[in-house]
Scaffold this active site. Structure first.
Site, PDB file in Angstrom:
ATOM      1  N   ASP A 141     -25.171 -54.195 -20.368  1.00 33.67           N
ATOM      2  CA  ASP A 141     -25.529 -53.559 -19.098  1.00 33.67           C
ATOM      3  C   ASP A 141     -24.898 -52.349 -18.847  1.00 33.67           C
ATOM      4  O   ASP A 141     -23.437 -52.171 -19.557  1.00 33.67           O
ATOM      5  CB  ASP A 141     -25.247 -54.407 -17.887  1.00 33.67           C
ATOM      6  CG  ASP A 141     -26.273 -55.647 -17.798  1.00 33.67           C
ATOM      7  OD1 ASP A 141     -27.147 -55.827 -18.536  1.00 33.67           O
ATOM      8  OD2 ASP A 141     -25.871 -56.431 -17.269  1.00 33.67           O
ATOM      9  N   ARG A 142     -25.548 -51.446 -18.386  1.00 36.84           N
ATOM     10  CA  ARG A 142     -24.634 -50.033 -18.107  1.00 36.84           C
ATOM     11  C   ARG A 142     -23.360 -50.171 -17.545  1.00 36.84           C
ATOM     12  O   ARG A 142     -22.596 -49.609 -18.236  1.00 36.84           O
ATOM     13  CB  ARG A 142     -25.710 -49.176 -17.076  1.00 36.84           C
ATOM     14  CG  ARG A 142     -25.172 -47.735 -16.694  1.00 36.84           C
ATOM     15  CD  ARG A 142     -26.005 -46.964 -15.934  1.00 36.84           C
ATOM     16  NE  ARG A 142     -25.663 -45.460 -16.089  1.00 36.84           N
ATOM     17  CZ  ARG A 142     -26.592 -44.577 -15.789  1.00 36.84           C
ATOM     18  NH1 ARG A 142     -27.869 -44.964 -15.334  1.00 36.84           N
ATOM     19  NH2 ARG A 142     -26.549 -43.596 -16.027  1.00 36.84           N
TER      20      ARG A 142
END
Length: 282
Positions: free
Chosen positions: A123-124
């Protein structure tokens, strides 16, 4: 060199005028070349006939990377340490700087036709160890045998509240809502089967630091499962967090160990846990 050895051990043996920390710094800054390729992994296995070169001017300072560093690169794969905030790959709605785009530019400096391929994602706002493939064949090989290839995949998670159990197992079936949010179902076969193991490292009344090991790798799996047990990851508003004791998501991919897809050797990479994760316990 004349016999097999791990890279760090070899450097410590040959660079006798340097301290252990100085030798590690050479690796971290990308100043060590093995057969003319930059190598940063402490446990990279050297074989007879390999050439090890040290560049006294750090190569890392010249690298145009934003939010990532290369831990290992060979003809088949690239292993990186990704910072929180950097996208792994662009989505349809986002066109920001990504790890994928930067690594594509990197491999094309030596071969304009070179490409890289996403093997798995972070995830970012999750930092840590991530792997890319250099060919579609290697990508498919890794993805099709992911459960057998990956020997260890563990995270460090800073969560809200005091986790009472010293260790535990979370199991559910994950589904995705129309708003692209994952959620758990307790009904068997009602979604993708997901299993997460955790062990408590530190805790107080407000927070707990956990080592989390994935048995399966589903989208947002750790984030959903931490919410399921009433201890959402710090900074994760999407999955129930109400605190922001650190200025980021409290999730870090610390270790990735796997069998190399072509040479068959076991490689293990570790990205040091963010110091901010320990701040609530001081």
């Amino acid at each position: 060199m004349k016999e097999s050895a791990e890279l760090l051990a070899f450097l410590l043996q040959t660079q006798t005028k340097l301290s252990r920390n100085s030798v590690k710094s050479l690796l971290t800054r990308g100043q060590v070349l093995v057969n003319d390729r930059m190598e940063k992994a402490y446990n990279f296995q050297l074989e007879p006939g390999f050439t090890v070169t040290i560049r006294r001017e750090g190569a890392e300072q010249k690298a145009p990377f934003i939010g990532l560093s290369i831990l290992h690169e060979d003809d088949d794969i690239i292993i990186i340490n990704k910072d929180a905030g950097l996208l792994s790959i662009a989505s349809e709605k986002e066109n920001d700087v990504t790890a994928y785009r930067q690594l594509m530019a990197h491999v094309r400096t030596s071969d304009p036709r070179a490409r890289i391929f996403v093997v798995h994602r972070l995830d970012r706002d999750t930092s840590g160890v991530m792997m890319f493939a250099k060919s579609e064949q290697i990508q498919q090989q890794l993805q099709n045998a992911w459960q057998e290839t990956v020997l260890e995949r563990s995270y460090i998670a800073l969560v809200e509240g005091e986790v009472k159990r010293q260790e535990g197992k979370i199991e559910s079936w994950l589904q995705e809502s129309s708003t692209l949010k994952m959620y758990s179902s307790s009904r068997p076969n009602d979604g993708l089967h997901a299993i997460t193991h955790y062990k408590k490292l530190q805790s107080n009344k407000q927070f707990s630091l956990l080592e989390v090991r994935l048995e399966t790798g589903r989208k947002n799996q750790i984030r959903v499962h931490m919410q399921d047990i009433g201890h959402p990851i710090v900074g994760d508003k999407k999955y129930g967090s109400k605190s922001r004791v650190i200025p980021r998501l409290g999730l870090h991919a610390r270790i990735l160990a796997f069998t190399h897809p072509t040479i068959g050797k076991i490689l293990r990479f570790e990205a040091q846990s963010p110091k901010s994760f320990f701040s609530p316990f001081r």
